[in-house]
Design a protein around this motif. Structure first.
Motif, PDB file in Angstrom:
ATOM      1  N   VAL A  11      -5.099  13.645   8.011  1.00  0.00           N
ATOM      2  CA  VAL A  11      -5.243  12.818   6.804  1.00  0.00           C
ATOM      3  C   VAL A  11      -3.889  12.657   6.113  1.00  0.00           C
ATOM      4  O   VAL A  11      -3.505  11.546   5.719  1.00  0.00           O
ATOM      5  CB  VAL A  11      -6.285  13.432   5.842  1.00  0.00           C
ATOM      6  CG1 VAL A  11      -6.247  12.757   4.482  1.00  0.00           C
ATOM      7  CG2 VAL A  11      -7.676  13.333   6.444  1.00  0.00           C
ATOM      8  N   LEU A  12      -3.140  13.759   5.983  1.00  0.00           N
ATOM      9  CA  LEU A  12      -1.836  13.706   5.322  1.00  0.00           C
ATOM     10  C   LEU A  12      -0.874  12.799   6.076  1.00  0.00           C
ATOM     11  O   LEU A  12      -0.205  11.950   5.478  1.00  0.00           O
ATOM     12  CB  LEU A  12      -1.251  15.115   5.202  1.00  0.00           C
ATOM     13  CG  LEU A  12       0.074  15.242   4.478  1.00  0.00           C
ATOM     14  CD1 LEU A  12      -0.056  14.788   3.032  1.00  0.00           C
ATOM     15  CD2 LEU A  12       0.575  16.670   4.538  1.00  0.00           C
ATOM     16  N   ILE A  13      -0.831  12.943   7.380  1.00  0.00           N
ATOM     17  CA  ILE A  13       0.051  12.087   8.191  1.00  0.00           C
ATOM     18  C   ILE A  13      -0.381  10.631   8.071  1.00  0.00           C
ATOM     19  O   ILE A  13       0.455   9.726   7.956  1.00  0.00           O
ATOM     20  CB  ILE A  13       0.045  12.544   9.659  1.00  0.00           C
ATOM     21  CG1 ILE A  13       0.774  13.882   9.788  1.00  0.00           C
ATOM     22  CG2 ILE A  13       0.708  11.510  10.563  1.00  0.00           C
ATOM     23  CD1 ILE A  13       0.631  14.526  11.144  1.00  0.00           C
ATOM     24  N   GLY A  14      -1.687  10.368   8.086  1.00  0.00           N
ATOM     25  CA  GLY A  14      -2.182   9.003   7.955  1.00  0.00           C
ATOM     26  C   GLY A  14      -1.817   8.375   6.619  1.00  0.00           C
ATOM     27  O   GLY A  14      -1.367   7.228   6.561  1.00  0.00           O
ATOM     28  N   LEU A  18       0.707   5.255   6.129  1.00  0.00           N
ATOM     29  CA  LEU A  18       0.290   4.001   5.494  1.00  0.00           C
ATOM     30  C   LEU A  18       1.187   3.628   4.319  1.00  0.00           C
ATOM     31  O   LEU A  18       1.583   2.467   4.175  1.00  0.00           O
ATOM     32  CB  LEU A  18      -1.161   4.112   5.018  1.00  0.00           C
ATOM     33  CG  LEU A  18      -2.231   4.032   6.095  1.00  0.00           C
ATOM     34  CD1 LEU A  18      -3.606   4.332   5.501  1.00  0.00           C
ATOM     35  CD2 LEU A  18      -2.223   2.670   6.750  1.00  0.00           C
ATOM     36  N   VAL A  19       1.531   4.622   3.488  1.00  0.00           N
ATOM     37  CA  VAL A  19       2.397   4.345   2.331  1.00  0.00           C
ATOM     38  C   VAL A  19       3.774   3.873   2.808  1.00  0.00           C
ATOM     39  O   VAL A  19       4.316   2.879   2.298  1.00  0.00           O
ATOM     40  CB  VAL A  19       2.516   5.594   1.426  1.00  0.00           C
ATOM     41  CG1 VAL A  19       3.634   5.439   0.413  1.00  0.00           C
ATOM     42  CG2 VAL A  19       1.192   5.861   0.732  1.00  0.00           C
ATOM     43  N   LEU A  20       4.344   4.578   3.782  1.00  0.00           N
ATOM     44  CA  LEU A  20       5.668   4.181   4.279  1.00  0.00           C
ATOM     45  C   LEU A  20       5.628   2.814   4.958  1.00  0.00           C
ATOM     46  O   LEU A  20       6.546   2.001   4.788  1.00  0.00           O
ATOM     47  CB  LEU A  20       6.219   5.240   5.229  1.00  0.00           C
ATOM     48  CG  LEU A  20       6.616   6.574   4.586  1.00  0.00           C
ATOM     49  CD1 LEU A  20       7.037   7.574   5.656  1.00  0.00           C
ATOM     50  CD2 LEU A  20       7.718   6.389   3.576  1.00  0.00           C
ATOM     51  N   ALA A  22       3.456   0.321   4.371  1.00  0.00           N
ATOM     52  CA  ALA A  22       3.266  -0.715   3.343  1.00  0.00           C
ATOM     53  C   ALA A  22       4.553  -0.949   2.568  1.00  0.00           C
ATOM     54  O   ALA A  22       4.921  -2.099   2.288  1.00  0.00           O
ATOM     55  CB  ALA A  22       2.142  -0.305   2.398  1.00  0.00           C
ATOM     56  N   THR A  23       5.266   0.121   2.233  1.00  0.00           N
ATOM     57  CA  THR A  23       6.532  -0.020   1.514  1.00  0.00           C
ATOM     58  C   THR A  23       7.550  -0.769   2.368  1.00  0.00           C
ATOM     59  O   THR A  23       8.242  -1.668   1.884  1.00  0.00           O
ATOM     60  CB  THR A  23       7.085   1.362   1.120  1.00  0.00           C
ATOM     61  OG1 THR A  23       6.103   2.041   0.340  1.00  0.00           O
ATOM     62  CG2 THR A  23       8.371   1.246   0.328  1.00  0.00           C
ATOM     63  N   GLY A  24       7.638  -0.405   3.638  1.00  0.00           N
ATOM     64  CA  GLY A  24       8.579  -1.079   4.537  1.00  0.00           C
ATOM     65  C   GLY A  24       8.282  -2.553   4.692  1.00  0.00           C
ATOM     66  O   GLY A  24       9.189  -3.395   4.644  1.00  0.00           O
ATOM     67  N   VAL A  25       7.001  -2.903   4.845  1.00  0.00           N
ATOM     68  CA  VAL A  25       6.620  -4.305   4.980  1.00  0.00           C
ATOM     69  C   VAL A  25       6.942  -5.071   3.698  1.00  0.00           C
ATOM     70  O   VAL A  25       7.461  -6.198   3.735  1.00  0.00           O
ATOM     71  CB  VAL A  25       5.120  -4.428   5.347  1.00  0.00           C
ATOM     72  CG1 VAL A  25       4.618  -5.837   5.184  1.00  0.00           C
ATOM     73  CG2 VAL A  25       4.888  -3.945   6.763  1.00  0.00           C
TER      74      VAL A  25
END
Length: 195
Positions: A11-14, A18-20, A22-25
């Motif tokens: 869960v933590l890795i997921g 996802l945050v990284l 979304a931020t990158g996109v």
């Protein structure tokens, strides 16, 4: 690693992924001049991460840079600790055996794994066996992988291994139960051209 720890890690890795992502996109979209939400801090290709005024805002404060360096150091150390915890094997080094005289003895985990794998490989239909000891010293569990020959019946092989190797191990270490997770896989032979 317990199943709870494994689930938390996934869960933590997921979430971090996802945050990284979304931020990158969003940063790429802003850099390419595509539409980004109005609340997003970077709005176009000419925008910078920190403006000149933001960079100089805390320059005169003595506490700013030590705080930044401390926070970044803590983040890096926590990430390294987490990485080391992921790489560390959860293999049990030994089992506490009641010797009957009030003192206990420790049986090396690798020795028990080796004996169990050897016994399992002597069962008809087993090509190769791999045994790993997990759990606690007083409540061990086994993870067993059996590579079966193509002719082997999985149910019969499992019954023979349970009645032989597993029962012997349970009796030799003096446990009433010795839980085991067994994974079975069949050997696959690939056709070879004969000339």
């Amino acid at each position: 690693m317990s199943t709870v720890t494994g689930a938390v890690n996934r869960v933590l890795i997921g979430v971090v992924g996802l945050v990284l992502s979304a931020t990158g996109v969003a940063v790429l979209a802003a850099g390419a001049g595509l539409g980004v939400p109005s609340w997003w801090p970077w709005n176009g290709p000419e925008d910078v991460l920190l403006s000149r005024s933001e960079r100089k805002r805390w320059q005169g404060e003595d506490w700013w840079w030590p705080l930044v360096i401390t926070v970044l150091t803590v983040v890096v150390l926590l990430a390294l600790c987490w990485l080391i915890a992921q790489l560390r094997r959860s293999r049990l080094p030994g089992i506490l055996v009641d010797s009957g005289d009030g003192d206990g003895a420790t049986l090396r985990g690798r020795a028990l794994e080796s004996v169990l794998a050897g016994e399992a490989e002597h069962v008809a239909g087993v090509s190769r066996a791999q045994v790993v000891l997990h759990g606690r010293r007083t409540v061990p569990t086994l993870r067993v992988r059996l590579l079966l020959e193509p002719y082997a019946s999985p149910g019969e092989v499992l019954d023979r291994v349970s009645a032989g190797a597993f029962r012997n191990a349970r009796e030799s270490v003096g446990l009433s139960v010795f839980p085991a997770e067994v994974r079975l896989r069949a050997v696959t032979y690939h056709a070879q051209r004969v000339t």
